[in-house]
Design a protein around this motif. Sequence first.
Motif, mmCIF file in Angstrom:
data_model
loop_
_atom_site.group_PDB
_atom_site.id
_atom_site.type_symbol
_atom_site.label_atom_id
_atom_site.label_comp_id
_atom_site.label_asym_id
_atom_site.label_seq_id
_atom_site.Cartn_x
_atom_site.Cartn_y
_atom_site.Cartn_z
ATOM 1 N N ALA A 1 0.815 -1.219 0.000
ATOM 2 C CA ALA A 1 0.000 0.000 0.000
ATOM 3 C C ALA A 1 0.849 1.268 0.000
ATOM 4 O O ALA A 1 0.308 2.369 -0.010
ATOM 5 C CB ALA A 1 -0.929 0.004 1.208
ATOM 6 N N GLY A 2 2.173 1.103 0.047
ATOM 7 C CA GLY A 2 3.056 2.257 0.007
ATOM 8 C C GLY A 2 3.636 2.669 1.335
ATOM 9 O O GLY A 2 4.453 3.600 1.400
ATOM 10 N N LEU A 3 3.216 2.014 2.433
ATOM 11 C CA LEU A 3 3.784 2.302 3.739
ATOM 12 C C LEU A 3 5.138 1.599 3.871
ATOM 13 O O LEU A 3 5.461 0.692 3.100
ATOM 14 C CB LEU A 3 2.860 1.821 4.856
ATOM 15 N N THR A 4 5.901 1.986 4.863
ATOM 16 C CA THR A 4 7.119 1.270 5.209
ATOM 17 C C THR A 4 6.740 0.140 6.159
ATOM 18 O O THR A 4 6.177 0.384 7.222
ATOM 19 C CB THR A 4 8.136 2.203 5.885
ATOM 20 N N GLY A 5 7.022 -1.082 5.765
ATOM 21 C CA GLY A 5 6.673 -2.230 6.596
ATOM 22 C C GLY A 5 7.840 -2.646 7.471
ATOM 23 O O GLY A 5 8.954 -2.859 6.980
ATOM 24 N N ALA A 6 7.606 -2.754 8.774
ATOM 25 C CA ALA A 6 8.656 -3.128 9.723
ATOM 26 C C ALA A 6 8.232 -4.385 10.471
ATOM 27 O O ALA A 6 7.195 -4.393 11.134
ATOM 28 C CB ALA A 6 8.925 -1.990 10.705
ATOM 29 N N TRP A 7 9.045 -5.435 10.376
ATOM 30 C CA TRP A 7 8.712 -6.728 10.998
ATOM 31 C C TRP A 7 9.714 -7.075 12.081
ATOM 32 O O TRP A 7 10.901 -6.717 12.000
ATOM 33 C CB TRP A 7 8.739 -7.827 9.937
ATOM 34 N N PHE A 8 9.221 -7.774 13.099
ATOM 35 C CA PHE A 8 10.096 -8.360 14.118
ATOM 36 C C PHE A 8 9.424 -9.644 14.598
ATOM 37 O O PHE A 8 8.209 -9.819 14.465
ATOM 38 C CB PHE A 8 10.321 -7.394 15.286
ATOM 39 N N PRO A 9 10.174 -10.595 15.140
ATOM 40 C CA PRO A 9 9.597 -11.876 15.547
ATOM 41 C C PRO A 9 9.000 -11.869 16.945
ATOM 42 O O PRO A 9 9.575 -11.311 17.874
ATOM 43 C CB PRO A 9 10.805 -12.828 15.481
ATOM 44 N N ARG A 10 7.813 -12.460 17.043
ATOM 45 C CA ARG A 10 7.271 -12.884 18.334
ATOM 46 C C ARG A 10 6.955 -14.368 18.171
ATOM 47 O O ARG A 10 7.783 -15.218 18.412
ATOM 48 C CB ARG A 10 6.029 -12.067 18.728
ATOM 49 N N ARG A 11 5.740 -14.668 17.684
ATOM 50 C CA ARG A 11 5.406 -16.075 17.459
ATOM 51 C C ARG A 11 6.024 -16.570 16.146
ATOM 52 O O ARG A 11 6.425 -17.724 16.034
ATOM 53 C CB ARG A 11 3.882 -16.278 17.451
ATOM 54 N N GLU A 12 6.063 -15.713 15.138
ATOM 55 C CA GLU A 12 6.742 -16.066 13.884
ATOM 56 C C GLU A 12 8.251 -15.979 14.106
ATOM 57 O O GLU A 12 8.753 -14.983 14.613
ATOM 58 C CB GLU A 12 6.358 -15.098 12.766
ATOM 59 N N ARG A 13 8.967 -17.011 13.693
ATOM 60 C CA ARG A 13 10.417 -17.004 13.888
ATOM 61 C C ARG A 13 11.146 -16.261 12.784
ATOM 62 O O ARG A 13 12.208 -15.662 13.018
ATOM 63 C CB ARG A 13 10.932 -18.446 13.973
ATOM 64 N N VAL A 14 10.618 -16.370 11.550
ATOM 65 C CA VAL A 14 11.256 -15.716 10.415
ATOM 66 C C VAL A 14 10.191 -15.048 9.561
ATOM 67 O O VAL A 14 9.022 -15.427 9.588
ATOM 68 C CB VAL A 14 12.058 -16.714 9.541
ATOM 69 N N PHE A 15 10.610 -14.059 8.794
ATOM 70 C CA PHE A 15 9.706 -13.413 7.848
ATOM 71 C C PHE A 15 9.506 -14.373 6.676
ATOM 72 O O PHE A 15 10.474 -14.937 6.164
ATOM 73 C CB PHE A 15 10.311 -12.103 7.363
ATOM 74 N N PRO A 16 8.259 -14.594 6.233
ATOM 75 C CA PRO A 16 8.012 -15.562 5.163
ATOM 76 C C PRO A 16 8.796 -15.228 3.891
ATOM 77 O O PRO A 16 8.639 -14.148 3.313
ATOM 78 C CB PRO A 16 6.495 -15.442 4.930
ATOM 79 N N ALA A 17 9.626 -16.157 3.453
ATOM 80 C CA ALA A 17 10.489 -15.920 2.297
ATOM 81 C C ALA A 17 9.686 -15.643 1.025
ATOM 82 O O ALA A 17 10.157 -14.919 0.144
ATOM 83 C CB ALA A 17 11.409 -17.121 2.082
ATOM 84 N N VAL A 18 8.471 -16.186 0.935
ATOM 85 C CA VAL A 18 7.661 -15.991 -0.273
ATOM 86 C C VAL A 18 7.242 -14.534 -0.448
ATOM 87 O O VAL A 18 6.818 -14.140 -1.537
ATOM 88 C CB VAL A 18 6.405 -16.891 -0.260
ATOM 89 N N TYR A 19 7.357 -13.735 0.612
ATOM 90 C CA TYR A 19 6.992 -12.325 0.524
ATOM 91 C C TYR A 19 8.157 -11.448 0.088
ATOM 92 O O TYR A 19 8.001 -10.242 -0.073
ATOM 93 C CB TYR A 19 6.494 -11.810 1.879
ATOM 94 N N GLY A 20 9.333 -12.028 -0.073
ATOM 95 C CA GLY A 20 10.511 -11.204 -0.309
ATOM 96 C C GLY A 20 11.067 -10.715 1.012
ATOM 97 O O GLY A 20 10.983 -11.408 2.025
#
Length: 223
Positions: free
Chosen positions: A182-201
């Motif tokens: 949508a044009g925002l800056t996306g910032a991820w960090f782990p809690r329950r998810e261990r890694v950012f899904p590779a299929v998303y880039g």
Amino acid sequence: MTRRRPEVVAFDVDETLLDLAPVRATLVELGEPAPLLGTVFARTLLTGFAAAAVGSWCRFRDAFDAALAQETGFSADQRASVADAFGELSPHPDVEPALRRLTEAGVRVVTLSHGSPGVAEAGLERGGITPLVERSMTSETIRAWKPSREVYLWAAGLCDVAPERMALVASHGWDVLGAGRAGLTGAWFPRRERVFPAVYGEPDVAGADLAGAVDALLALPPR
């Protein structure tokens, strides 16, 4: 696109800011194992995402109730007691210092959920951090679910900023993906998810924890 330091940072609510421990505890009290919450929460999202994908819509609470009905033998009253526990959530210990770091840097802080109205506000109040948050938004207002693009654009509009001047912080890869599209800056960090899904880039910004994600946003080049 070169990402710049945001003027507004929106935070996802469930799991990202607020600990789901009270919901998990209610499940256990009713005889279900604690790990079941992960399955129920995932099925809730699947229900909401599917409805949105076909042009329909349902409330988060209704999707959660449907997920409980599919995964447990709970009565309607028992399912309601589990859903009511969302009103008892509190912030994770790392939330207050992260939000304070942003506000002291002059960055506006808001929350953006597709959850039930009032959940974010109650949790922030319980944690004593309401003064750090300018506004709490739920996409139930526009009958949509994240990660639909319209949700993030609507939130940016309410905050009176262009999408590229807003960031979303979430511990869910799908949410960060939606924000970025949508044009925002996306910032991820782990809690329950261990890694950012590779299929998303790759996310625009990532941190080893919430503090790391916030620091990475603040380290972006100024406008």
